[in-house]
Design a protein around this motif. Structure first.
Motif, PDB file in Angstrom:
ATOM      1  N   GLY A   1       0.790  -1.222   0.000  1.00 40.23           N
ATOM      2  CA  GLY A   1       0.000   0.000   0.000  1.00 40.23           C
ATOM      3  C   GLY A   1       0.820   1.269   0.000  1.00 40.23           C
ATOM      4  N   ASP A   2       0.133   2.377   0.306  1.00 44.99           N
ATOM      5  CA  ASP A   2       0.725   3.706   0.256  1.00 44.99           C
ATOM      6  C   ASP A   2       0.931   4.266   1.650  1.00 44.99           C
ATOM      7  N   PRO A   3       1.855   5.221   1.778  1.00 46.75           N
ATOM      8  CA  PRO A   3       2.717   5.758   0.716  1.00 46.75           C
ATOM      9  C   PRO A   3       3.821   4.776   0.331  1.00 46.75           C
ATOM     10  N   THR A   4       4.352   4.963  -0.865  1.00 45.16           N
ATOM     11  CA  THR A   4       5.434   4.112  -1.352  1.00 45.16           C
ATOM     12  C   THR A   4       6.672   4.962  -1.614  1.00 45.16           C
ATOM     13  N   LEU A   5       7.781   4.522  -1.034  1.00 41.36           N
ATOM     14  CA  LEU A   5       9.070   5.180  -1.222  1.00 41.36           C
ATOM     15  C   LEU A   5       9.924   4.307  -2.125  1.00 41.36           C
ATOM     16  N   VAL A   6      10.477   4.895  -3.185  1.00 41.16           N
ATOM     17  CA  VAL A   6      11.358   4.185  -4.103  1.00 41.16           C
ATOM     18  C   VAL A   6      12.811   4.562  -3.805  1.00 41.16           C
ATOM     19  N   LEU A   7      13.643   3.539  -3.598  1.00 41.82           N
ATOM     20  CA  LEU A   7      15.092   3.716  -3.453  1.00 41.82           C
ATOM     21  C   LEU A   7      15.732   3.235  -4.747  1.00 41.82           C
ATOM     22  N   ASN A   8      16.263   4.161  -5.514  1.00 43.15           N
ATOM     23  CA  ASN A   8      16.737   3.862  -6.873  1.00 43.15           C
ATOM     24  C   ASN A   8      18.255   3.880  -6.950  1.00 43.15           C
ATOM     25  N   GLY A   9      18.792   2.889  -7.646  1.00 43.28           N
ATOM     26  CA  GLY A   9      20.219   2.872  -7.932  1.00 43.28           C
ATOM     27  C   GLY A   9      20.471   2.156  -9.238  1.00 43.28           C
ATOM     28  N   HIS A  10      21.679   2.317  -9.788  1.00 40.08           N
ATOM     29  CA  HIS A  10      22.026   1.616 -11.026  1.00 40.08           C
ATOM     30  C   HIS A  10      23.147   0.626 -10.779  1.00 40.08           C
ATOM     31  N   LEU A  11      23.097  -0.481 -11.494  1.00 39.72           N
ATOM     32  CA  LEU A  11      24.056  -1.568 -11.339  1.00 39.72           C
ATOM     33  C   LEU A  11      25.347  -1.336 -12.106  1.00 39.72           C
TER      34      LEU A  11
ATOM     35  N   LEU B   1      23.807   1.462  -3.678  1.00 36.72           N
ATOM     36  CA  LEU B   1      23.017   0.241  -3.785  1.00 36.72           C
ATOM     37  C   LEU B   1      22.980  -0.512  -2.462  1.00 36.72           C
ATOM     38  N   ALA B   2      24.157  -0.637  -1.829  1.00 34.91           N
ATOM     39  CA  ALA B   2      24.228  -1.351  -0.550  1.00 34.91           C
ATOM     40  C   ALA B   2      23.351  -0.677   0.497  1.00 34.91           C
ATOM     41  N   VAL B   3      23.384   0.632   0.547  1.00 37.64           N
ATOM     42  CA  VAL B   3      22.535   1.372   1.490  1.00 37.64           C
ATOM     43  C   VAL B   3      21.064   1.042   1.245  1.00 37.64           C
ATOM     44  N   GLY B   4      20.647   1.077  -0.007  1.00 36.50           N
ATOM     45  CA  GLY B   4      19.258   0.780  -0.322  1.00 36.50           C
ATOM     46  C   GLY B   4      18.865  -0.639   0.031  1.00 36.50           C
ATOM     47  N   MET B   5      19.769  -1.596  -0.220  1.00 35.97           N
ATOM     48  CA  MET B   5      19.473  -3.004   0.056  1.00 35.97           C
ATOM     49  C   MET B   5      19.328  -3.264   1.555  1.00 35.97           C
ATOM     50  N   VAL B   6      20.285  -2.775   2.337  1.00 36.93           N
ATOM     51  CA  VAL B   6      20.214  -3.007   3.779  1.00 36.93           C
ATOM     52  C   VAL B   6      19.020  -2.258   4.373  1.00 36.93           C
ATOM     53  N   ALA B   7      18.740  -1.070   3.895  1.00 31.38           N
ATOM     54  CA  ALA B   7      17.578  -0.323   4.386  1.00 31.38           C
ATOM     55  C   ALA B   7      16.294  -1.103   4.136  1.00 31.38           C
ATOM     56  N   MET B   8      16.200  -1.762   2.994  1.00 26.48           N
ATOM     57  CA  MET B   8      15.006  -2.563   2.694  1.00 26.48           C
ATOM     58  C   MET B   8      14.784  -3.636   3.754  1.00 26.48           C
ATOM     59  N   LEU B   9      15.852  -4.320   4.145  1.00 32.95           N
ATOM     60  CA  LEU B   9      15.712  -5.371   5.149  1.00 32.95           C
ATOM     61  C   LEU B   9      15.247  -4.807   6.487  1.00 32.95           C
ATOM     62  N   GLU B  10      15.853  -3.708   6.906  1.00 28.59           N
ATOM     63  CA  GLU B  10      15.478  -3.114   8.182  1.00 28.59           C
ATOM     64  C   GLU B  10      14.027  -2.646   8.177  1.00 28.59           C
TER      65      GLU B  10
END
Length: 391
Positions: free
Chosen positions: A67-77, A114-123
């Motif tokens: 659901g909302d709100p949705t936050l997008v954490l964007n990075g490039h590989l 990218l690492a910041v975004g990935m670990v933040a997702m888990l938390e």
């Protein structure tokens, strides 16, 4: 300064990502995409390998919450090529840490983001699952950012969009609410080949190109009078010139090709830029008789949101809380995928992240380990704020 209990995870992950060669060109993001996908999947995060827009160059998206709100954490590989390894003091893909800095291609741009975004997702997954936060978080590991491949745009079209977005590029924790765009044109100058012993028989395309280069230089001087308060001046530069390559040394080249790199301000439209370039080349033809063809070969649109929008102010507040310094309003001179979040998906989005932009694309590229740690802290604080949770 904040406590950094999760630092080993995010720094170790950044090192693992740096060790993965994902150079573009030629476009070797696949191994990195699969690593990110598997990393999420092994931890129970809903994740997908997206084989669009280029089937053999998958990108990855992940989602936690509903659901909302949705936050997008964007990075490039992708990362730019490391070029000559002999120019590096630290091996480009060894991910060495020395004197508090992580070295390697992509350390700043942007494997640490990218690492910041990935670990933040888990938390954040745990807090969303427990009901401490509302809404959801989306992660992008996009392909092709360095060469304007529409990776992020494709992920947004696949439904991985949101209300707010942070593009985790290295900005030294400054919040870019606007980003300069760019468009590149390949200009082909026509000559008439002839034997070098009979130069007057033909028209040397290198010499024919001279008034074109001169006109671009004059155009650049005019453009520098256009200025945006956040991203600075508009520019036009010749970034590549090619003629007679691969041919016989005794032949005057019949064609010359150059690349015109035009930096675009948020107030400018690329359609108007093309009109300016066409008019410039028309003037060269009328004044000097030089025939040209022009083709657009790359574009990144500019993008902007209000400099005092809610998201920007939230990030500034939490950056100040973690680093002790509140960043002033700012715009990034480099082009980023924030354009897709703002222009294509209509999101309130900014470019912000750990590391210094000046480190991007350099030999011995590096990032302070403390920046990676602080980047995670700020990202978590911002996400909790955006998702209406208690800190």
């Amino acid at each position: 300064m904040a406590e950094h209990g999760r630092v080993p995870d995010v720094v170790d992950l950044a090192r693992e990502l740096v060790r993965l060669d994902s150079e573009n060109p030629p476009g070797e993001e696949a191994a990195c995409a699969r690593f990110v996908h598997d990393w999420f999947a092994e931890r129970g995060v809903d994740t997908e390998l997206v084989e669009e827009p280029i089937p053999d160059r998958p990108q990855v998206a992940a989602r936690v919450g509903e659901g909302d709100p949705t936050l997008v954490l964007n990075g490039h590989l992708d990362v730019v090529p490391a070029d000559d390894p002999a120019e590096w003091t630290h091996e480009p893909y060894a991910a060495e840490v020395e004197d508090g800095r992580l070295y390697g291609r992509g350390a700043a741009d942007m494997k640490s983001g990218l690492a910041v975004g990935m670990v933040a997702m888990l938390e954040l997954r745990e807090e969303l699952a427990d009901g401490d936060l509302d809404g959801s978080v989306v992660f992008h590991g996009a392909v092709g950012e360095e060469t304007a491949v529409p990776g992020t745009k494709t992920l947004l079209e696949r439904g991985y969009d949101g209300d707010y977005g942070v593009v985790l590029e290295p900005t030294d924790f400054r919040v870019a609410t606007s980003a300069k765009g760019l468009v590149c044109y390949e200009v082909t100058v026509e000559g008439d080949p002839s034997h070098a012993s009979r130069p007057d028989q033909g028209r040397n395309a290198v010499l024919e190109a001279r008034p074109v280069v001169d006109a671009i230089e004059t155009y650049d001087r005019r453009l520098r009078e256009r200025e945006d308060p956040l991203v600075g001046q508009a520019y036009a530069n010749v970034t590549r010139f090619e003629a007679g390559v691969g041919g016989n040394l005794g032949v005057l080249p019949g064609t010359a090709k150059l690349v015109l790199d035009r930096r675009v301000l948020p107030a400018e439209e690329i359609a108007d830029v093309r009109d300016e370039v066409d008019a410039l080349l028309d003037d060269v033809r009328e004044e000097h008789g030089v025939e040209t063809r022009v083709e657009e070969i790359q574009r990144y649109e500019s993008a902007a949101v209000d400099s005092d929008c809610e998201l920007a102010e939230t990030i500034r507040d939490h950056t100040a809380a973690v680093t002790g310094e509140r960043p002033d309003p700012w715009g990034i001179e480099a082009a980023t995928d924030v354009r897709n979040l703002v222009n294509d998906a209509g999101m309130e989005a900014v470019t912000w992240g750990p590391g210094e932009l000046a480190q991007a694309h350099t030999y011995d590229e590096s990032i302070a380990v403390s920046d990676v740690r602080d980047g995670l802290d700020v990202t978590l604080r911002v996400a909790r704020d955006v998702l209406d949770g208690a800190e």
